[in-house]
Design a protein around this motif. Sequence first.
Motif, PDB file in Angstrom:
ATOM      1  N   ASN A  46       0.644  -1.228  -0.136  1.00  0.00           N
ATOM      2  CA  ASN A  46       0.056   0.064  -0.014  1.00  0.00           C
ATOM      3  C   ASN A  46       0.901   1.325   0.092  1.00  0.00           C
ATOM      4  O   ASN A  46       0.524   2.338   0.500  1.00  0.00           O
ATOM      5  N   ALA A  47       2.083   1.199  -0.815  1.00  0.00           N
ATOM      6  CA  ALA A  47       2.834   2.590  -0.742  1.00  0.00           C
ATOM      7  C   ALA A  47       2.081   3.417  -1.483  1.00  0.00           C
ATOM      8  O   ALA A  47       1.099   3.222  -2.370  1.00  0.00           O
ATOM      9  N   GLY A  48       2.698   4.824  -1.085  1.00  0.00           N
ATOM     10  CA  GLY A  48       2.098   5.802  -1.841  1.00  0.00           C
ATOM     11  C   GLY A  48       2.197   7.054  -0.961  1.00  0.00           C
ATOM     12  O   GLY A  48       2.637   7.125   0.201  1.00  0.00           O
ATOM     13  N   VAL A  49       1.524   8.144  -1.278  1.00  0.00           N
ATOM     14  CA  VAL A  49       1.567   9.388  -0.549  1.00  0.00           C
ATOM     15  C   VAL A  49      -0.112   9.578  -0.318  1.00  0.00           C
ATOM     16  O   VAL A  49      -0.714   9.627  -1.073  1.00  0.00           O
ATOM     17  N   TYR A  50      -0.355   9.750   1.105  1.00  0.00           N
ATOM     18  CA  TYR A  50      -1.472   9.932   1.533  1.00  0.00           C
ATOM     19  C   TYR A  50      -1.709  11.381   1.991  1.00  0.00           C
ATOM     20  O   TYR A  50      -0.529  11.912   2.584  1.00  0.00           O
ATOM     21  N   HIS A  51      -2.616  12.000   2.002  1.00  0.00           N
ATOM     22  CA  HIS A  51      -2.870  13.342   2.456  1.00  0.00           C
ATOM     23  C   HIS A  51      -4.168  13.563   3.482  1.00  0.00           C
ATOM     24  O   HIS A  51      -5.278  13.065   3.272  1.00  0.00           O
ATOM     25  N   GLY A  52      -3.691  13.850   4.831  1.00  0.00           N
ATOM     26  CA  GLY A  52      -4.602  14.068   5.884  1.00  0.00           C
ATOM     27  C   GLY A  52      -4.809  12.610   6.527  1.00  0.00           C
ATOM     28  O   GLY A  52      -4.699  11.480   5.845  1.00  0.00           O
ATOM     29  N   TRP A  53      -4.948  12.537   7.684  1.00  0.00           N
ATOM     30  CA  TRP A  53      -4.999  11.469   8.656  1.00  0.00           C
ATOM     31  C   TRP A  53      -6.167  10.642   8.328  1.00  0.00           C
ATOM     32  O   TRP A  53      -6.199   9.378   8.295  1.00  0.00           O
ATOM     33  N   ASP A  54      -7.270  11.215   7.823  1.00  0.00           N
ATOM     34  CA  ASP A  54      -8.850  10.398   7.461  1.00  0.00           C
ATOM     35  C   ASP A  54      -8.131   9.539   6.032  1.00  0.00           C
ATOM     36  O   ASP A  54      -8.511   8.250   6.065  1.00  0.00           O
ATOM     37  N   ASP A  55      -7.492  10.004   5.173  1.00  0.00           N
ATOM     38  CA  ASP A  55      -6.681   9.330   4.040  1.00  0.00           C
ATOM     39  C   ASP A  55      -5.892   8.253   4.492  1.00  0.00           C
ATOM     40  O   ASP A  55      -5.918   7.014   4.152  1.00  0.00           O
ATOM     41  N   VAL A  56      -4.855   8.481   5.628  1.00  0.00           N
ATOM     42  CA  VAL A  56      -4.066   7.671   6.027  1.00  0.00           C
ATOM     43  C   VAL A  56      -4.861   6.294   6.516  1.00  0.00           C
ATOM     44  O   VAL A  56      -4.392   5.131   6.366  1.00  0.00           O
ATOM     45  N   ALA A  57      -5.667   6.846   7.646  1.00  0.00           N
ATOM     46  CA  ALA A  57      -6.381   5.790   8.397  1.00  0.00           C
ATOM     47  C   ALA A  57      -7.380   4.707   7.339  1.00  0.00           C
ATOM     48  O   ALA A  57      -7.115   3.482   7.501  1.00  0.00           O
ATOM     49  N   LYS A  58      -7.856   5.410   6.623  1.00  0.00           N
ATOM     50  CA  LYS A  58      -8.646   4.715   5.572  1.00  0.00           C
ATOM     51  C   LYS A  58      -7.982   3.906   4.575  1.00  0.00           C
ATOM     52  O   LYS A  58      -8.136   2.637   4.399  1.00  0.00           O
ATOM     53  N   ASN A  59      -7.015   4.613   3.765  1.00  0.00           N
ATOM     54  CA  ASN A  59      -6.561   3.999   2.493  1.00  0.00           C
ATOM     55  C   ASN A  59      -5.172   3.466   2.680  1.00  0.00           C
ATOM     56  O   ASN A  59      -4.651   2.413   2.089  1.00  0.00           O
ATOM     57  N   PHE A  60      -4.321   3.827   3.808  1.00  0.00           N
ATOM     58  CA  PHE A  60      -3.125   3.019   4.236  1.00  0.00           C
ATOM     59  C   PHE A  60      -3.368   2.088   5.211  1.00  0.00           C
ATOM     60  O   PHE A  60      -3.455   0.791   4.886  1.00  0.00           O
ATOM     61  N   PHE A  61      -3.725   2.351   6.587  1.00  0.00           N
ATOM     62  CA  PHE A  61      -3.946   1.514   7.610  1.00  0.00           C
ATOM     63  C   PHE A  61      -5.214   0.469   7.409  1.00  0.00           C
ATOM     64  O   PHE A  61      -5.086  -0.631   7.727  1.00  0.00           O
ATOM     65  N   GLY A  62      -6.278   1.009   6.749  1.00  0.00           N
ATOM     66  CA  GLY A  62      -7.383   0.161   6.573  1.00  0.00           C
ATOM     67  C   GLY A  62      -7.236  -0.955   5.637  1.00  0.00           C
ATOM     68  O   GLY A  62      -7.590  -1.996   5.716  1.00  0.00           O
ATOM     69  N   LYS A  63      -6.311  -0.662   4.503  1.00  0.00           N
ATOM     70  CA  LYS A  63      -6.013  -1.864   3.585  1.00  0.00           C
ATOM     71  C   LYS A  63      -4.883  -2.406   4.111  1.00  0.00           C
ATOM     72  O   LYS A  63      -4.830  -3.969   3.933  1.00  0.00           O
ATOM     73  N   THR A  64      -3.993  -1.951   4.941  1.00  0.00           N
ATOM     74  CA  THR A  64      -2.897  -2.768   5.309  1.00  0.00           C
ATOM     75  C   THR A  64      -3.498  -3.872   6.314  1.00  0.00           C
ATOM     76  O   THR A  64      -2.788  -4.903   6.271  1.00  0.00           O
ATOM     77  N   VAL A  65      -4.045  -3.408   7.444  1.00  0.00           N
ATOM     78  CA  VAL A  65      -4.330  -4.439   8.404  1.00  0.00           C
ATOM     79  C   VAL A  65      -5.056  -5.590   8.007  1.00  0.00           C
ATOM     80  O   VAL A  65      -5.243  -6.508   8.602  1.00  0.00           O
TER      81      VAL A  65
END
Length: 130
Positions: free
Chosen positions: A41-60
């Motif tokens: 799930n590499a990439g650049v995320y903008h704002g904590w909501d994006d990080v939580a949903k699209n990085f951590f949400g997919k990673t876990v």
Amino acid sequence: MSDSAHLALIRRVYESRMAPDVTSEVMAPDLVWDITPGFPNAGVYHGWDDVAKNFFGKTVQNYESFGAVPEEFYADDAGHVFVYGHYHAETKTGNTADVRFIHLWTVRDGKAVSMRQAADSHILQEALKG
């Protein structure tokens, strides 16, 4: 904000294990979260909501457990905090991995405005293969 205050702010993020009350207080609205190419799930995320949903949400979704274990913290006089440590991951397929990382945080006006990660993505990718 002093170097030690910057360091304390970022240490709090790790100690809380990204607790929602801490992240909502610490992360700037315009946070930039930059994950190393090759990392899941590499990439650049903008704002904590994006990080939580699209990085951590997919990673876990791929792990029984996944966490960052900080080992050393360093701060400079320009609002940067460097964290050296490792991720400990247990995949849903039963594999485990310990992956070294370095996180470079930038703090401004008492908020984390960016986090750039460098990590050994190969080890984690191999663990995910099953």
